[in-house]
Design an enzyme around this catalytic site. Sequence first.
Site, mmCIF file in Angstrom:
data_model
loop_
_atom_site.group_PDB
_atom_site.id
_atom_site.type_symbol
_atom_site.label_atom_id
_atom_site.label_comp_id
_atom_site.label_asym_id
_atom_site.label_seq_id
_atom_site.Cartn_x
_atom_site.Cartn_y
_atom_site.Cartn_z
ATOM 1 N N ARG A 173 0.833 -1.208 0.000
ATOM 2 C CA ARG A 173 0.000 0.000 0.000
ATOM 3 C C ARG A 173 0.865 1.255 0.000
ATOM 4 O O ARG A 173 0.413 2.308 -0.422
ATOM 5 C CB ARG A 173 -0.871 0.038 1.265
ATOM 6 C CG ARG A 173 -1.943 -1.003 1.348
ATOM 7 C CD ARG A 173 -2.541 -1.078 2.748
ATOM 8 N NE ARG A 173 -3.123 0.155 3.238
ATOM 9 C CZ ARG A 173 -4.375 0.547 2.985
ATOM 10 N NH1 ARG A 173 -5.165 -0.204 2.248
ATOM 11 N NH2 ARG A 173 -4.834 1.673 3.476
ATOM 12 N N ARG A 250 -8.548 -7.104 13.546
ATOM 13 C CA ARG A 250 -7.781 -6.285 14.475
ATOM 14 C C ARG A 250 -8.695 -5.170 14.935
ATOM 15 O O ARG A 250 -9.410 -4.569 14.106
ATOM 16 C CB ARG A 250 -6.558 -5.712 13.749
ATOM 17 C CG ARG A 250 -5.518 -5.133 14.671
ATOM 18 C CD ARG A 250 -4.823 -6.192 15.471
ATOM 19 N NE ARG A 250 -3.744 -5.626 16.272
ATOM 20 C CZ ARG A 250 -3.393 -6.094 17.464
ATOM 21 N NH1 ARG A 250 -4.018 -7.113 17.991
ATOM 22 N NH2 ARG A 250 -2.391 -5.537 18.119
ATOM 23 N N ARG A 281 -0.143 5.677 16.310
ATOM 24 C CA ARG A 281 -0.066 7.035 15.765
ATOM 25 C C ARG A 281 -0.875 8.009 16.601
ATOM 26 O O ARG A 281 -1.759 7.608 17.362
ATOM 27 C CB ARG A 281 -0.541 7.075 14.307
ATOM 28 C CG ARG A 281 -1.846 6.354 14.045
ATOM 29 C CD ARG A 281 -2.064 6.176 12.530
ATOM 30 N NE ARG A 281 -3.166 5.251 12.274
ATOM 31 C CZ ARG A 281 -3.460 4.738 11.093
ATOM 32 N NH1 ARG A 281 -2.742 5.058 10.024
ATOM 33 N NH2 ARG A 281 -4.466 3.901 10.943
ATOM 34 N N ASP A 351 -10.246 0.604 1.063
ATOM 35 C CA ASP A 351 -10.280 2.045 1.330
ATOM 36 C C ASP A 351 -11.647 2.578 0.898
ATOM 37 O O ASP A 351 -12.392 1.904 0.187
ATOM 38 C CB ASP A 351 -9.180 2.757 0.537
ATOM 39 C CG ASP A 351 -7.794 2.409 1.056
ATOM 40 O OD1 ASP A 351 -7.666 2.140 2.263
ATOM 41 O OD2 ASP A 351 -6.846 2.407 0.249
#
Length: 373
Positions: A173, A250, A281, A351
């Site tokens: 990706r 997940r 993040r 996406d």
Amino acid sequence: REKKYDYLIVGAGLFGSVFAHEMTKLGKKCFVIDKRSHLGGNVYCENNEGINVHKYGAHIFHTNDKKIWDYVNQFATFNNYINSPLSLSKGKLYNLPFNMNTFYQLWGTKTPEEAKAVIDAQIEKYGVKSPKNLEEQALSLIGKDIYETLIKEYTEKQWGKKASELPAFIIKRLPVRYTYNNNYFNDVYQGIPIGGYNTIINGLLEGIETKTNVDFFSERESLSSIADKIVYTGKIDEFFDYKYGALEYRSLRFENQWHEMQNYQGNAVVNYNDSEYKFTRIIEHKHFEFGTQKNTIITKEYPENWDKSKEAYYPINNDVNQQKFKQYKEDALALKNVIFGGRLAEYRYYDMHQIIASSLKKVEEMHKKNLTI
Ligand code: UDP
């Protein structure tokens, strides 16, 4: 139509909302339900002091497909946000994706030729011809230094698995680029909808009957009887009562913090590579829209194991799970009045633009079928 609705749409995320919008345009009667207290699925934003907080993780729209770009632009105007995350690794910040800035920061190389020489030598030494997992793929694509500085630890905490046990496609990706260009995506079109993603969802669902706080599974029989067809966008294994075993996902936990300062980290996305940080993040939401509010809201994103009490965010598409999914998919194909779509029902790392494309394709397929009956 034999029943009250043509379509019962389970899940008001992008797949379901696009499907409902298009079918309504074709004269079909749709009813959209969602188990959450709001519409929009994971693109939903919560406005807080004028800042759109991406409640279920950062969403940055990007596509190469003009048709999809035009499609979303019917409902919102997009700003010119370009995703250029940074990654903190062992006390130093690096630009992402892997590009000339990153290479300079790592090795001091200034020209593409110099950078390429370093990377090629590492690929030669550590890479393999046909990479079978994420680790081999990364080493063959970009070499050991980048793998160890910016990929390995991030990946292993993100997925809760060893990089050598993960599918190779995940790392593909990310672009690798020999220009000084920090754009995370290669796509021609990119941006954040002005007014937030809710604007798009509201546009898609305008005039369509919707109901939130409805759990399909607790009223399965009665709900299934009100429409000719069902569009199901939840987890495919749950639909079939986990009969072939649970698929792995997940999950994520979001820790939001409000800070009494204008600018916390100077960028919308800063990744934390090192395993000593349990989050992957920090998102500073205002920067997606160049916000100038007095205060700021940040989110630390903690990957977590999934269980039935948690939200499923990422499918874990390794071989074991793909095999299981194949069995579920066969059962799904045999059900003529149920359509399975979206990240959870198709068990794919989609996406946003891909989900919209997949939903539009489904509508077209159904429409063609109807015309030929
Ligand atoms: N990745 C990484 N380091 C980073 C960012 C991403 O190694 O700093 C890897 C990681 O394996 C991740 C994958 O690239 O799962 C895809 O990242 P992307 O940012 O596309 O993931 P998303 O935003 O969908 O979570």
